[in-house]
Design an enzyme around this catalytic site. Sequence first.
Site, PDB file in Angstrom:
ATOM      1  N   LEU A 196       0.831  -1.200   0.000  1.00 19.85           N
ATOM      2  CA  LEU A 196       0.000   0.000   0.000  1.00 19.85           C
ATOM      3  C   LEU A 196       0.866   1.250   0.000  1.00 19.85           C
ATOM      4  O   LEU A 196       1.822   1.356   0.758  1.00 19.85           O
ATOM      5  CB  LEU A 196      -0.927  -0.021   1.213  1.00 19.85           C
ATOM      6  CG  LEU A 196      -1.860  -1.245   1.202  1.00 19.85           C
ATOM      7  CD1 LEU A 196      -1.447  -2.241   2.274  1.00 19.85           C
ATOM      8  CD2 LEU A 196      -3.320  -0.857   1.344  1.00 19.85           C
ATOM      9  N   SER A 197       0.526   2.208  -0.883  1.00 19.48           N
ATOM     10  CA  SER A 197       1.299   3.431  -1.083  1.00 19.48           C
ATOM     11  C   SER A 197       2.729   3.051  -1.462  1.00 19.48           C
ATOM     12  O   SER A 197       2.916   2.229  -2.372  1.00 19.48           O
ATOM     13  CB  SER A 197       1.216   4.308   0.161  1.00 19.48           C
ATOM     14  OG  SER A 197       1.698   5.600  -0.108  1.00 19.48           O
ATOM     15  N   LEU A 198       3.744   3.579  -0.797  1.00 21.63           N
ATOM     16  CA  LEU A 198       5.111   3.187  -1.144  1.00 21.63           C
ATOM     17  C   LEU A 198       5.297   1.678  -1.012  1.00 21.63           C
ATOM     18  O   LEU A 198       6.138   1.086  -1.706  1.00 21.63           O
ATOM     19  CB  LEU A 198       6.108   3.927  -0.251  1.00 21.63           C
ATOM     20  CG  LEU A 198       7.585   3.683  -0.532  1.00 21.63           C
ATOM     21  CD1 LEU A 198       7.973   4.145  -1.936  1.00 21.63           C
ATOM     22  CD2 LEU A 198       8.457   4.374   0.519  1.00 21.63           C
ATOM     23  N   GLY A 200       3.434  -0.370  -2.232  1.00 25.92           N
ATOM     24  CA  GLY A 200       3.139  -0.925  -3.546  1.00 25.92           C
ATOM     25  C   GLY A 200       4.403  -1.107  -4.362  1.00 25.92           C
ATOM     26  O   GLY A 200       4.566  -2.102  -5.082  1.00 25.92           O
TER      27      GLY A 200
END
Length: 329
Positions: A196-198, A200
């Site tokens: 999730l977010s970074l 990812g």
Amino acid sequence: MSVTDFAAAQWTRATGAGVDPHEYRRVTDGLASVTDWGPAFTRTGNAYLRRAEEAGSSVSAGEHLLTAARWFHLATLAPYAEAARAAAAADRAQGKAITLLEPGAREVSGEGFTGWLRGPADAPATVVVVPGLDSAKEEFLDLAAALLARGLAVFAMDGPGQGALAATTTLRPDYEQVVGRVIDALGVTRIGLVGLSLGGYFAARTAALEPRVAAVATVSGPFRLDWDALPPPVRDIMTGRTGGPDAARGFARQVDLAALAPRIAAPLLVVDGEQDAIPGVTNGEPLARLAHGTYLSVRHGDHLLGNARPDWLPRLCDHIAHALIGVPA
């Protein structure tokens, strides 16, 4: 940024993490400045610790402790001198909650990681949940619950520079090394990854370089980072999490999946929100295309899509479950 604007910017992230929206309004409406954020959220977390102590059952105590963990984690989202203490409080509260609610769960830690392995001992597959730049394992309890409901085991982790480890370690781009040690410690032969977010980027990079990854999904993750395009608050957080301005610039330069994406063999789902307000961070379409994955763009979704849970969360969990166990969940 005014505290009103900051609270509005964090609204869907906080409610998506599971805090009560009415309580969020009550807590944030009383803030005079952003510097009041951390202390106010910490006080709210402490109130839930007291509720846990006074609870009439272990279930109620565990639920209050999980809520406390959420508030303690959210306290770290604004500049806060006691951020490390709040992160440690979040880690302790979640650990106590899981011990009460899931006696079979176990804490697993190693070089550069810590987290809890939850779910049935005979689960057919295990999913590792990877947080991002300033997120932590306590932020994605709803995602873990949805994966657990599909019969999967879940290891929600903090890695270098994240959550409980943020005060003593720094972010590193070669996250596949950390996940490799996680897989070894869990004693499994294959895993699913959700980043999730970074996180990812970390998940996609790991899927390209770690052959034991059998399914992967990213949410609001970067394909490539341009330091100059990042908003100042994001640059500030990255500077703090990597150990300084030069380290942050160097880290950002290494976030580039152009060469790695074609090496991802595991089934991939990439989720983006079209209303994401962080330029240069969310641009997952090239990742999905180069990796021959599936791209899901939610028109009204923002960063982490806390305002659009029904539009992606069930589909993501079904994607992971189907890829790992081969049958509809």
